[in-house]
Motif scaffolding. Structure first.
Motif, PDB file in Angstrom:
ATOM      1  N   THR A 127      44.733  73.261  48.042  1.00 45.83           N
ATOM      2  CA  THR A 127      45.481  72.474  47.063  1.00 45.83           C
ATOM      3  C   THR A 127      45.483  70.995  47.445  1.00 45.83           C
ATOM      4  O   THR A 127      45.294  70.112  46.596  1.00 45.83           O
ATOM      5  CB  THR A 127      46.930  72.986  46.968  1.00 45.83           C
ATOM      6  N   VAL A 128      45.694  70.722  48.726  1.00 45.68           N
ATOM      7  CA  VAL A 128      45.650  69.338  49.210  1.00 45.68           C
ATOM      8  C   VAL A 128      44.290  68.712  48.942  1.00 45.68           C
ATOM      9  O   VAL A 128      44.183  67.571  48.462  1.00 45.68           O
ATOM     10  CB  VAL A 128      45.976  69.295  50.718  1.00 45.68           C
ATOM     11  N   LEU A 129      43.224  69.444  49.239  1.00 54.17           N
ATOM     12  CA  LEU A 129      41.873  68.917  49.045  1.00 54.17           C
ATOM     13  C   LEU A 129      41.585  68.684  47.568  1.00 54.17           C
ATOM     14  O   LEU A 129      40.977  67.669  47.202  1.00 54.17           O
ATOM     15  CB  LEU A 129      40.856  69.887  49.639  1.00 54.17           C
ATOM     16  N   TRP A 135      49.286  61.479  51.106  1.00 58.18           N
ATOM     17  CA  TRP A 135      50.121  61.602  49.912  1.00 58.18           C
ATOM     18  C   TRP A 135      50.068  63.032  49.381  1.00 58.18           C
ATOM     19  O   TRP A 135      51.099  63.626  49.045  1.00 58.18           O
ATOM     20  CB  TRP A 135      49.634  60.623  48.861  1.00 58.18           C
ATOM     21  N   SER A 136      48.871  63.600  49.330  1.00 55.76           N
ATOM     22  CA  SER A 136      48.712  64.973  48.847  1.00 55.76           C
ATOM     23  C   SER A 136      49.371  65.955  49.800  1.00 55.76           C
ATOM     24  O   SER A 136      50.055  66.897  49.361  1.00 55.76           O
ATOM     25  CB  SER A 136      47.225  65.309  48.687  1.00 55.76           C
ATOM     26  N   ILE A 137      49.180  65.746  51.097  1.00 57.39           N
ATOM     27  CA  ILE A 137      49.797  66.650  52.084  1.00 57.39           C
ATOM     28  C   ILE A 137      51.312  66.638  51.929  1.00 57.39           C
ATOM     29  O   ILE A 137      51.960  67.694  51.902  1.00 57.39           O
ATOM     30  CB  ILE A 137      49.394  66.242  53.514  1.00 57.39           C
ATOM     31  N   LEU A 138      51.900  65.437  51.813  1.00 49.05           N
ATOM     32  CA  LEU A 138      53.351  65.318  51.723  1.00 49.05           C
ATOM     33  C   LEU A 138      53.905  66.041  50.503  1.00 49.05           C
ATOM     34  O   LEU A 138      54.829  66.857  50.609  1.00 49.05           O
ATOM     35  CB  LEU A 138      53.743  63.837  51.668  1.00 49.05           C
ATOM     36  N   LEU A 139      53.328  65.761  49.321  1.00 50.17           N
ATOM     37  CA  LEU A 139      53.898  66.326  48.095  1.00 50.17           C
ATOM     38  C   LEU A 139      53.644  67.826  47.975  1.00 50.17           C
ATOM     39  O   LEU A 139      54.503  68.560  47.481  1.00 50.17           O
ATOM     40  CB  LEU A 139      53.339  65.595  46.875  1.00 50.17           C
ATOM     41  N   VAL A 140      52.485  68.278  48.413  1.00 50.53           N
ATOM     42  CA  VAL A 140      52.224  69.725  48.378  1.00 50.53           C
ATOM     43  C   VAL A 140      53.143  70.437  49.368  1.00 50.53           C
ATOM     44  O   VAL A 140      53.701  71.507  49.066  1.00 50.53           O
ATOM     45  CB  VAL A 140      50.744  70.021  48.692  1.00 50.53           C
ATOM     46  N   TYR A 141      53.336  69.847  50.542  1.00 54.69           N
ATOM     47  CA  TYR A 141      54.214  70.456  51.549  1.00 54.69           C
ATOM     48  C   TYR A 141      55.650  70.547  51.038  1.00 54.69           C
ATOM     49  O   TYR A 141      56.301  71.601  51.154  1.00 54.69           O
ATOM     50  CB  TYR A 141      54.170  69.644  52.840  1.00 54.69           C
ATOM     51  N   VAL A 142      56.156  69.437  50.474  1.00 55.33           N
ATOM     52  CA  VAL A 142      57.534  69.441  49.971  1.00 55.33           C
ATOM     53  C   VAL A 142      57.674  70.447  48.829  1.00 55.33           C
ATOM     54  O   VAL A 142      58.671  71.177  48.736  1.00 55.33           O
ATOM     55  CB  VAL A 142      57.953  68.035  49.524  1.00 55.33           C
ATOM     56  N   ILE A 188      52.408  66.967  39.552  1.00 58.10           N
ATOM     57  CA  ILE A 188      51.173  67.734  39.770  1.00 58.10           C
ATOM     58  C   ILE A 188      51.175  68.408  41.143  1.00 58.10           C
ATOM     59  O   ILE A 188      50.994  69.627  41.266  1.00 58.10           O
ATOM     60  CB  ILE A 188      49.947  66.809  39.638  1.00 58.10           C
ATOM     61  N   LEU A 189      51.353  67.608  42.194  1.00 57.56           N
ATOM     62  CA  LEU A 189      51.209  68.137  43.548  1.00 57.56           C
ATOM     63  C   LEU A 189      52.379  69.021  43.988  1.00 57.56           C
ATOM     64  O   LEU A 189      52.147  70.076  44.592  1.00 57.56           O
ATOM     65  CB  LEU A 189      50.992  66.981  44.531  1.00 57.56           C
ATOM     66  N   PRO A 190      53.638  68.654  43.707  1.00 54.99           N
ATOM     67  CA  PRO A 190      54.715  69.583  44.068  1.00 54.99           C
ATOM     68  C   PRO A 190      54.622  70.921  43.339  1.00 54.99           C
ATOM     69  O   PRO A 190      54.942  71.969  43.922  1.00 54.99           O
ATOM     70  CB  PRO A 190      55.984  68.815  43.666  1.00 54.99           C
ATOM     71  N   PHE A 191      54.170  70.904  42.079  1.00 52.17           N
ATOM     72  CA  PHE A 191      54.002  72.185  41.393  1.00 52.17           C
ATOM     73  C   PHE A 191      52.894  72.990  42.063  1.00 52.17           C
ATOM     74  O   PHE A 191      52.995  74.218  42.185  1.00 52.17           O
ATOM     75  CB  PHE A 191      53.672  71.970  39.915  1.00 52.17           C
ATOM     76  N   GLY A 192      51.842  72.291  42.503  1.00 54.91           N
ATOM     77  CA  GLY A 192      50.823  72.983  43.286  1.00 54.91           C
ATOM     78  C   GLY A 192      51.409  73.587  44.540  1.00 54.91           C
ATOM     79  O   GLY A 192      51.065  74.706  44.933  1.00 54.91           O
ATOM     80  N   GLY A 193      52.333  72.834  45.191  1.00 52.60           N
ATOM     81  CA  GLY A 193      53.001  73.370  46.380  1.00 52.60           C
ATOM     82  C   GLY A 193      53.836  74.590  46.057  1.00 52.60           C
ATOM     83  O   GLY A 193      53.908  75.539  46.859  1.00 52.60           O
ATOM     84  N   LEU A 251      53.144  76.765  43.754  1.00 57.25           N
ATOM     85  CA  LEU A 251      52.190  77.871  43.613  1.00 57.25           C
ATOM     86  C   LEU A 251      51.696  78.347  44.977  1.00 57.25           C
ATOM     87  O   LEU A 251      51.386  79.528  45.148  1.00 57.25           O
ATOM     88  CB  LEU A 251      51.012  77.447  42.738  1.00 57.25           C
ATOM     89  N   VAL A 252      51.635  77.428  45.945  1.00 58.55           N
ATOM     90  CA  VAL A 252      51.307  77.832  47.315  1.00 58.55           C
ATOM     91  C   VAL A 252      52.398  78.744  47.855  1.00 58.55           C
ATOM     92  O   VAL A 252      52.118  79.788  48.461  1.00 58.55           O
ATOM     93  CB  VAL A 252      51.139  76.589  48.223  1.00 58.55           C
ATOM     94  N   SER A 253      53.665  78.366  47.629  1.00 57.30           N
ATOM     95  CA  SER A 253      54.775  79.182  48.125  1.00 57.30           C
ATOM     96  C   SER A 253      54.804  80.557  47.467  1.00 57.30           C
ATOM     97  O   SER A 253      55.278  81.531  48.062  1.00 57.30           O
ATOM     98  CB  SER A 253      56.110  78.471  47.876  1.00 57.30           C
ATOM     99  N   ALA A 254      54.271  80.636  46.249  1.00 58.70           N
ATOM    100  CA  ALA A 254      54.234  81.913  45.534  1.00 58.70           C
ATOM    101  C   ALA A 254      53.007  82.736  45.903  1.00 58.70           C
ATOM    102  O   ALA A 254      52.830  83.850  45.388  1.00 58.70           O
ATOM    103  CB  ALA A 254      54.264  81.657  44.025  1.00 58.70           C
ATOM    104  N   GLY A 255      52.154  82.199  46.760  1.00 59.10           N
ATOM    105  CA  GLY A 255      50.974  82.932  47.202  1.00 59.10           C
ATOM    106  C   GLY A 255      49.808  82.877  46.233  1.00 59.10           C
ATOM    107  O   GLY A 255      48.821  83.601  46.408  1.00 59.10           O
TER     108      GLY A 255
END
Length: 202
Positions: free
Chosen positions: A60-62, A154-161, A42-47, A49-53
């Protein structure tokens, strides 16, 4: 990615791609309510989408943190209203007596905040810690606060990665799968030792 899990992962990523922050929040709420949806997807895929703008990093973290806190609170009340009465009535069949209730309550009274916070950083255990916290009747306010605080890193780490890996975000899956196997084996061992000790006492 396992062919058996591929449809599940596609459903998760499709929901997040379609509903954005709401999709992340709902998926994390389900995962934290003891429904086996992997936050490692869930969270890395959100990350990604962050990288894709398409999404914002902190939004996403919140979304992941709030969703996880809501789902954990639901599981907490399942433990408090369902698991606690069930174990009081039938716990003797699994060697769970009033003594175990007293020990669990004392543990969460003394170490509940640290237990809830740090287990949010551990795969598998983070999903189910809400149940024993509810069964032990840990004060709900403290539970919610430390669940939120533990879910945030946990959310920060996975979204960031996920953001850093971009389109290669799925590379995280095999890494976390190894951790899952080790932790699951440890939990099985603990349950076996608990069962053997109480059987010997009898």
């Amino acid at each position: 990615m396992s062919s058996l899990l591929a449809p599940l992962f596609q459903a998760i990523t499709g929901a997040i791609a379609g509903f954005g922050y709401a999709g992340i929040a709902v998926a994390m709420a389900l995962e934290s309510a003891c429904i086996p949806l992997p936050s490692e997807v869930i969270l890395p895929f959100g990350g990604y989408l962050v990288s894709a703008g398409r999404l914002g990093f902190w939004e996403t973290v919140l979304a992941g943190t709030v969703g996880g806190t809501i789902g954990s609170t639901i599981a907490y009340y399942v433990g408090l209203w369902g698991g606690r009465p069930f174990l009081r009535n039938y716990g003797r069949y699994v060697f769970f007596s009033e003594k175990e209730f007293a020990v669990a309550e004392q543990w969460f009274t003394r170490y509940g905040e640290a237990t809830v916070f740090f287990t949010r950083l551990m795969p598998i255990i983070r999903t189910f810690i809400s149940l024993p916290a509810g069964i032990a009747a840990m004060p709900c306010g403290r539970f919610v606060i430390y669940t939120f605080l533990g879910s945030l890193p946990w959310s920060i780490l996975l979204v960031y990665v996920g953001r850093q890996l971009g389109a290669n975000w799925e590379a995280l899956g095999p890494i976390f799968h190894r951790f899952d196997i080790v932790i699951a084996a440890g939990l099985v061992l603990l349950v076996f030792l608990y069962w053997r000790r109480h059987r010997r006492r009898r």
